[in-house]
Each structure stands twice: as structure tokens, then as C-alpha cells.
Design a protein around this motif. Structure first.
Motif, PDB file in Angstrom:
ATOM      1  N   SER A 110       7.804   5.381  -4.684  1.00 56.17           N
ATOM      2  CA  SER A 110       7.067   5.391  -5.944  1.00 56.17           C
ATOM      3  C   SER A 110       7.255   6.758  -6.583  1.00 56.17           C
ATOM      4  N   ASN A 111       7.451   6.759  -7.885  1.00 51.69           N
ATOM      5  CA  ASN A 111       7.671   8.003  -8.625  1.00 51.69           C
ATOM      6  C   ASN A 111       8.930   8.736  -8.151  1.00 51.69           C
ATOM      7  N   PHE A 112       9.914   7.987  -7.691  1.00 57.10           N
ATOM      8  CA  PHE A 112      11.187   8.586  -7.293  1.00 57.10           C
ATOM      9  C   PHE A 112      12.141   8.564  -8.492  1.00 57.10           C
ATOM     10  N   THR A 154       0.848  -1.194   0.000  1.00 61.76           N
ATOM     11  CA  THR A 154       0.000   0.000   0.000  1.00 61.76           C
ATOM     12  C   THR A 154       0.880   1.240   0.000  1.00 61.76           C
ATOM     13  N   LYS A 155       0.243   2.419  -0.024  1.00 67.13           N
ATOM     14  CA  LYS A 155       1.027   3.660  -0.120  1.00 67.13           C
ATOM     15  C   LYS A 155       0.430   4.717   0.787  1.00 67.13           C
ATOM     16  N   ILE A 156       1.319   5.549   1.307  1.00 65.51           N
ATOM     17  CA  ILE A 156       0.839   6.721   2.047  1.00 65.51           C
ATOM     18  C   ILE A 156       1.095   7.963   1.192  1.00 65.51           C
ATOM     19  N   MET A 168      -0.967   1.062 -20.251  1.00 65.18           N
ATOM     20  CA  MET A 168      -1.335   2.474 -20.434  1.00 65.18           C
ATOM     21  C   MET A 168      -2.854   2.679 -20.324  1.00 65.18           C
ATOM     22  N   GLN A 169      -3.364   2.197 -19.190  1.00 64.43           N
ATOM     23  CA  GLN A 169      -4.780   2.366 -18.846  1.00 64.43           C
ATOM     24  C   GLN A 169      -5.701   1.928 -19.983  1.00 64.43           C
ATOM     25  N   GLY A 170      -5.335   0.830 -20.613  1.00 63.78           N
ATOM     26  CA  GLY A 170      -6.201   0.225 -21.628  1.00 63.78           C
ATOM     27  C   GLY A 170      -5.756   0.508 -23.055  1.00 63.78           C
ATOM     28  N   LEU A 171      -4.950   1.547 -23.275  1.00 62.97           N
ATOM     29  CA  LEU A 171      -4.537   1.881 -24.651  1.00 62.97           C
ATOM     30  C   LEU A 171      -3.818   0.704 -25.318  1.00 62.97           C
ATOM     31  N   LEU A 172      -3.044  -0.038 -24.526  1.00 62.43           N
ATOM     32  CA  LEU A 172      -2.261  -1.133 -25.094  1.00 62.43           C
ATOM     33  C   LEU A 172      -3.055  -2.444 -25.211  1.00 62.43           C
ATOM     34  N   THR A 173      -4.370  -2.343 -25.050  1.00 62.50           N
ATOM     35  CA  THR A 173      -5.200  -3.519 -25.355  1.00 62.50           C
ATOM     36  C   THR A 173      -5.741  -3.389 -26.769  1.00 62.50           C
ATOM     37  N   GLY A 174      -5.606  -2.191 -27.358  1.00 64.38           N
ATOM     38  CA  GLY A 174      -6.147  -1.949 -28.695  1.00 64.38           C
ATOM     39  C   GLY A 174      -7.614  -1.557 -28.665  1.00 64.38           C
ATOM     40  N   LYS A 175      -8.162  -1.269 -27.466  1.00 58.90           N
ATOM     41  CA  LYS A 175      -9.602  -0.986 -27.388  1.00 58.90           C
ATOM     42  C   LYS A 175      -9.968   0.401 -27.929  1.00 58.90           C
ATOM     43  N   PHE A 176      -8.996   1.304 -28.049  1.00 55.58           N
ATOM     44  CA  PHE A 176      -9.264   2.633 -28.608  1.00 55.58           C
ATOM     45  C   PHE A 176      -8.492   2.767 -29.926  1.00 55.58           C
ATOM     46  N   ASN A 194      10.902   0.581  -6.359  1.00 57.29           N
ATOM     47  CA  ASN A 194      10.483   1.903  -6.830  1.00 57.29           C
ATOM     48  C   ASN A 194       9.379   1.679  -7.858  1.00 57.29           C
ATOM     49  N   GLN A 195       8.207   2.210  -7.578  1.00 56.91           N
ATOM     50  CA  GLN A 195       7.065   2.008  -8.484  1.00 56.91           C
ATOM     51  C   GLN A 195       7.009   3.163  -9.480  1.00 56.91           C
ATOM     52  N   LEU A 196       7.011   2.821 -10.772  1.00 56.04           N
ATOM     53  CA  LEU A 196       7.119   3.847 -11.826  1.00 56.04           C
ATOM     54  C   LEU A 196       6.206   3.532 -13.003  1.00 56.04           C
ATOM     55  N   GLU A 208     -12.792 -11.398 -16.228  1.00 52.77           N
ATOM     56  CA  GLU A 208     -12.402 -11.670 -17.631  1.00 52.77           C
ATOM     57  C   GLU A 208     -11.093 -10.971 -17.977  1.00 52.77           C
ATOM     58  N   GLN A 209     -10.999  -9.690 -17.618  1.00 54.62           N
ATOM     59  CA  GLN A 209      -9.761  -8.943 -17.917  1.00 54.62           C
ATOM     60  C   GLN A 209      -8.565  -9.597 -17.222  1.00 54.62           C
ATOM     61  N   VAL A 210      -8.757  -9.974 -15.981  1.00 55.66           N
ATOM     62  CA  VAL A 210      -7.635 -10.573 -15.234  1.00 55.66           C
ATOM     63  C   VAL A 210      -7.162 -11.858 -15.918  1.00 55.66           C
ATOM     64  N   LYS A 211      -8.124 -12.686 -16.329  1.00 55.27           N
ATOM     65  CA  LYS A 211      -7.769 -13.960 -16.987  1.00 55.27           C
ATOM     66  C   LYS A 211      -6.934 -13.696 -18.240  1.00 55.27           C
ATOM     67  N   LYS A 212      -7.339 -12.683 -19.007  1.00 57.25           N
ATOM     68  CA  LYS A 212      -6.592 -12.368 -20.239  1.00 57.25           C
ATOM     69  C   LYS A 212      -5.185 -11.870 -19.899  1.00 57.25           C
ATOM     70  N   ASN A 213      -5.083 -11.032 -18.891  1.00 58.23           N
ATOM     71  CA  ASN A 213      -3.799 -10.404 -18.581  1.00 58.23           C
ATOM     72  C   ASN A 213      -2.788 -11.411 -18.008  1.00 58.23           C
TER      73      ASN A 213
HETATM   74  N1  LIG Z   1       2.271   4.794  -7.957  1.00 63.67           N
HETATM   75  C1  LIG Z   1       1.473   5.511  -8.713  1.00 63.67           C
HETATM   76  O1  LIG Z   1       1.543   6.754  -8.737  1.00 63.67           O
HETATM   77  C2  LIG Z   1       0.477   4.804  -9.580  1.00 63.67           C
HETATM   78  C3  LIG Z   1      -0.187   5.476 -10.611  1.00 63.67           C
HETATM   79  C4  LIG Z   1      -1.064   4.752 -11.413  1.00 63.67           C
HETATM   80  C5  LIG Z   1      -1.292   3.403 -11.171  1.00 63.67           C
HETATM   81  N2  LIG Z   1      -0.660   2.777 -10.137  1.00 63.67           N
HETATM   82  C6  LIG Z   1      -0.875   1.333  -9.839  1.00 63.67           C
HETATM   83  O2  LIG Z   1      -0.726   0.577 -11.029  1.00 63.67           O
HETATM   84  C7  LIG Z   1      -1.914  -0.177 -11.270  1.00 63.67           C
HETATM   85  C8  LIG Z   1      -2.108  -0.380 -12.754  1.00 63.67           C
HETATM   86  O3  LIG Z   1      -2.102   0.868 -13.441  1.00 63.67           O
HETATM   87  P1  LIG Z   1      -3.415   1.518 -14.065  1.00 63.67           P
HETATM   88  O4  LIG Z   1      -4.619   0.973 -13.360  1.00 63.67           O
HETATM   89  O5  LIG Z   1      -3.176   2.975 -14.091  1.00 63.67           O
HETATM   90  O6  LIG Z   1      -3.408   1.065 -15.582  1.00 63.67           O
HETATM   91  P2  LIG Z   1      -3.225  -0.264 -16.424  1.00 63.67           P
HETATM   92  O7  LIG Z   1      -2.945  -1.430 -15.579  1.00 63.67           O
HETATM   93  O8  LIG Z   1      -2.282   0.073 -17.508  1.00 63.67           O
HETATM   94  O9  LIG Z   1      -4.676  -0.405 -17.084  1.00 63.67           O
HETATM   95  C9  LIG Z   1      -5.726  -0.969 -16.363  1.00 63.67           C
HETATM   96  C10 LIG Z   1      -7.062  -0.733 -17.078  1.00 63.67           C
HETATM   97  O10 LIG Z   1      -7.068  -1.229 -18.421  1.00 63.67           O
HETATM   98  C11 LIG Z   1      -8.327  -1.849 -18.722  1.00 63.67           C
HETATM   99  N3  LIG Z   1      -8.023  -3.281 -18.954  1.00 63.67           N
HETATM  100  C12 LIG Z   1      -7.305  -4.107 -18.154  1.00 63.67           C
HETATM  101  N4  LIG Z   1      -7.182  -5.332 -18.697  1.00 63.67           N
HETATM  102  C13 LIG Z   1      -7.838  -5.292 -19.873  1.00 63.67           C
HETATM  103  C14 LIG Z   1      -8.060  -6.246 -20.882  1.00 63.67           C
HETATM  104  N5  LIG Z   1      -7.568  -7.469 -20.824  1.00 63.67           N
HETATM  105  N6  LIG Z   1      -8.779  -5.854 -21.961  1.00 63.67           N
HETATM  106  C15 LIG Z   1      -9.278  -4.595 -22.064  1.00 63.67           C
HETATM  107  N7  LIG Z   1      -9.107  -3.652 -21.109  1.00 63.67           N
HETATM  108  C16 LIG Z   1      -8.386  -3.986 -20.033  1.00 63.67           C
HETATM  109  C17 LIG Z   1      -9.222  -1.649 -17.500  1.00 63.67           C
HETATM  110  O11 LIG Z   1      -9.970  -0.431 -17.632  1.00 63.67           O
HETATM  111  P3  LIG Z   1     -11.294  -0.306 -18.530  1.00 63.67           P
HETATM  112  O12 LIG Z   1     -11.970  -1.631 -18.568  1.00 63.67           O
HETATM  113  O13 LIG Z   1     -12.089   0.765 -17.871  1.00 63.67           O
HETATM  114  O14 LIG Z   1     -10.828   0.123 -19.886  1.00 63.67           O
HETATM  115  C18 LIG Z   1      -8.203  -1.470 -16.391  1.00 63.67           C
HETATM  116  O15 LIG Z   1      -8.660  -0.741 -15.304  1.00 63.67           O
HETATM  117  C19 LIG Z   1      -3.017   0.614 -10.555  1.00 63.67           C
HETATM  118  O16 LIG Z   1      -4.158  -0.170 -10.300  1.00 63.67           O
HETATM  119  C20 LIG Z   1      -2.268   1.017  -9.307  1.00 63.67           C
HETATM  120  O17 LIG Z   1      -2.210  -0.069  -8.412  1.00 63.67           O
HETATM  121  C21 LIG Z   1       0.230   3.456  -9.362  1.00 63.67           C
END
Ligand SMILES: NC(=O)c1ccc[n+]([C@@H]2O[C@H](COP(=O)([O-])OP(=O)(O)OC[C@H]3O[C@@H](n4cnc5c(N)ncnc54)[C@H](OP(=O)(O)O)[C@@H]3O)[C@@H](O)[C@H]2O)c1
Length: 330
Positions: free
Chosen positions: A146-148, A82-84, A199-207, A166-168, A284-289
Motif C-alpha cells: 500500500s502506498n508503494f 488487513t495491514k501491518i 475523497m473522504q466525503g468531498l465527492l458526495t457534494g456534502k461540503f 497495491n492500495q493507493l 444508509e451510506q453503504v446502500k447509496k454507495n
Molecule cells: N492504505 C492507506 O494508507 C489508506 C488510507 C486511507 C484510507 N484507506 C482505506 O480506504 C477506505 C476508504 O477511504 P476513506 O475512508 O479515507 O475515504 P472515502 O471512502 O473516500 O470516504 C468515506 C467517508 O465519506 C463519507 N460518506 C461515505 N458514503 C457517503 C454517502 N453516500 N454520502 C455522504 N457521505 C458519505 C463518510 O464520512 P462522514 O459521514 O463522516 O462524512 C465516510 O466515512 C478506508 O476505510 C480504509 O479502509 C487506506
């Protein structure tokens, strides 16, 4: 699933971790069903993930509560990081915030406590002193940052040599940390925990087009500052980002694997990467990942991916802050 031992710890973590930010919904993510969140967490555990990343800032403790709710029964089999928040880095605040995290997770010891972002206003000596004391007291098993950046790490290392991670932000379309931060982590033997690996879903090709990305997710420096919620004030590089995504998709298609698996597997092949923290909003997403754990990319494919993403890396430049024009990462 391969597990690795983080330095200065007595535990091993899975090379794919579960990121528990999106499962609280709200800011950045929109509506989220709690049942889906619980299913996602339990599926991750059942599929061999033992490492769960959360933070106070993810729903003001709601994410930590969910981890307890879904996985409380197997508490001793999982590693929770976890993080503070930076406002809490003064000595007594670190202690108080840690007690709050223990309560939110309903546990008597935190596995890995991380500092969410650097806070240059509070002396690092004080923060590191508090973390070392908490470790001696047994309240935490290990601590990380994190972010150091390079300077942040050098400063912290003056006062401790026990930093476990270090989380980045690190992914195929955000390779900026490779310029300075990653080599520094490598030199100091600090493993990287990669966040936003797809990249928050961009790298799944959904957009397929920048306009398809919801505004609250189009906040990174890839996007134009004309997007409502950006803070960086830059032109962004939407065209190059989406061209790069297409190139990655072509490479993934050539080897017959989904883009999401290829993206996670590419990260796992990079030096100094300890674990890849992937978010998933449902089972479903977790299984794929998780399938990426079985994908080993050969050298030729890794080279093609590096070449395809190099121009975007150069265009984004050396600022390692994913969201702001003036880096908060030193
Ligand atoms: N230390 C920090 O400052 C910091 C900052 C950011 C994140 N984090 C940590 O890193 C973790 C992961 O980063 P993140 O949540 O930013 O982004 P990510 O893991 O790159 O993307 C996760 C998002 O992608 C989509 N996704 C996941 N698997 C998919 C699949 N198989 N097919 C299609 N869409 C899928 C889901 O959103 P949708 O379904 O809505 O598209 C999901 O919430 C966070 O949960 C957090 O624990 C830390």
C-alpha cells in the motif's frame, strides 16, 4: 456485483470493497456509534460486497474486532484485507504482527496481508522474505502493498513476484497516481485497490466550501497549510478543488445520477483498478454507495469527467503523497 480474481490468490473480490477505517471513529472521523458500524458492515455484505479492508492502525485493532463481531458468522464467505504498520517490517516483527492480526480478527488465516506504507529504513528483502514464508506456512493466503510508488515497487519486485495488489489514493480530485504509479502497476500486472475514492466525503457534494470541511479532514494537499492539522506546508488548491467539485456535480446532474455514484463508477472504469474501497459509517451510506456497481458511464461522460478534473490534476503535480509535501511514496 462483479468480482475479480486478484493475481497470486485463489479468491475473488468484489469490485466495490468496504473500507473499515471510519467505523472506529476518533482521529480524522470524530464520534461513531458502534451499532451504526455493525449495520454498515452487515449491509455491505448483504448487498454483495465480499471484500473488507482494515488495518491495525484503525483504532489499534478495533476495526478488525468490529469486522469479526459483525461478520464472524460468515467468515468463510468474506475476504478480509488487513495491514501491518511500517515499524513492524523487520523479519521477526512481520511474523509477530501477523499473529496479532490473526488474533484481532479471530481467524486462523489472513486472506490478504498488506504493508501499510513503505519503510525505507528496513530492507525490503527482509520484509518480502517474511511475507513469502508466511504464505508458505498458510498463515496468509496472499500479500499486497500500500502506498508503494514506482521505485518502491521496483525494489520489492527484486525479491518477490507474488504481490497481489497495491492500495493507493485515487479519485476524481486526486488523479496524481496516473503520472507514474498507475503505469508502473499496469506494467507489472499489480491491480490497484483505490482508497479514499470519494475523497473522504468531498465527492458526495456534502461540503460546498472549504470552510465547511472539519479541520481533521482538511489535512490533504488540497487544503491550505493554514488549516490546523496539515503537514504538507504548501499553499494547497482549495479554490480549484471546489471549482472542480462543482464541475463534477454538473456532469452528474446532467446524467441524473448522484455525484457519489458517478465518482465510484468513474474509478471502476479506469485501467488497472481491481477494487474500489469505499468507507461508509452507516447502512444508509453503504446502500447509496453500492448502487455504483450498476452504473456504467459511457465514453462521453468519462471524457467529460477527465477534462473537468485535468486542471486540478496538473496543479497538484506529480507528488503522489496525499498528505505530505515531501513524498513518502517513491
Ligand atoms: N492504505 C492507506 O494508507 C489508506 C488510507 C486511507 C484510507 N484507506 C482505506 O480506504 C477506505 C476508504 O477511504 P476513506 O475512508 O479515507 O475515504 P472515502 O471512502 O473516500 O470516504 C468515506 C467517508 O465519506 C463519507 N460518506 C461515505 N458514503 C457517503 C454517502 N453516500 N454520502 C455522504 N457521505 C458519505 C463518510 O464520512 P462522514 O459521514 O463522516 O462524512 C465516510 O466515512 C478506508 O476505510 C480504509 O479502509 C487506506
Amino acid at each position: 456485483m462483479i468480482c475479480i480474481k486478484l493475481p497470486h490468490t485463489d479468491f475473488e473480490v468484489s469490485e466495490i470493497a468496504f473500507g473499515a477505517w471510519a467505523i472506529v471513529g476518533g482521529f480524522n472521523w470524530g464520534p461513531q456509534d458502534e451499532k451504526d458500524s455493525i449495520d454498515a458492515l452487515r449491509t455491505a455484505y448483504e448487498m454483495g460486497i465480499n471484500f473488507f479492508d482494515t488495518a491495525e492502525l484503525y483504532g489499534k485493532g478495533a476495526s478488525e474486532n468490529l469486522i469479526y463481531k459483525a461478520l464472524g458468522e460468515v467468515r468463510d464467505k468474506i475476504i478480509v484485507a488487513t495491514k501491518i504498520k511500517p515499524d513492524d517490517f523487520a523479519f521477526e516483527d512481520v511474523k509477530r504482527a501477523t499473529e496479532e492480526r490473526l488474533k484481532a480478527l479471530k481467524t486462523d488465516q489472513l486472506d490478504l496481508l498488506q504493508l501499510h506504507w513503505p519503510n525505507p529504513k528496513i530492507p525490503v528483502e527482509e520484509t518480502m522474505g517474511a511475507l513469502e514464508e508466511l504464505k508458505k506456512e498458510g498463515k496468509i493466503r496472499a500479500f499486497g502493498v500500500s502506498n508503494f510508488g514506482k521505485e518502491d515497487l521496483s525494489e520489492a519486485f527484486k525479491y518477490t513476484d507474488e504481490i497481489s495488489s497495491n492500495q493507493l489514493p485515487y479519485n476524481l480530485i486526486w488523479r496524481v497516481i496516473e503520472y507514474e504509479v498507475l503505469p508502473e502497476c499496469k506494467n507489472r500486472h499489480v491491480p490497484i485497490l483505490c482508497y479514499s475514492p470519494i475523497m473522504q466525503g468531498l465527492l458526495t457534494g456534502k461540503f460546498s466550501d472549504p470552510a465547511e470541511v472539519p479541520d481533521d479532514r482538511a489535512r490533504t494537499r488540497h487544503f491550505s497549510s493554514k488549516r490546523g492539522q496539515t503537514r504538507h506546508g504548501e499553499a494547497g488548491c482549495e479554490k480549484e478543488t471546489f471549482e472542480t467539485l462543482k464541475k463534477i456535480k454538473t456532469i452528474a446532474d446532467q446524467i441524473g445520477k448522484p455525484m457519489v455514484e458517478v465518482s465510484i463508477a468513474w474509478l471502476m472504469a479506469q485501467p488497472t483498478v481491481g477494487s474500489v474501497i469505499v468507507g461508509g459509517r452507516n447502512a444508509e451510506q453503504v446502500k447509496k454507495n453500492v448502487k455504483a456497481a450498476d452504473l456504467k458511464l459511457d465514453d462521453d461522460v468519462l471524457k467529460q469527467l477527465n477534462q473537468a478534473t485535468q486542471p486540478l490534476k496538473e496543479q497538484l503535480g506529480k507528488n503522489p503523497d496525499l498528505w505530505e509535501g515531501e513524498s513518502r511514496i517513491r
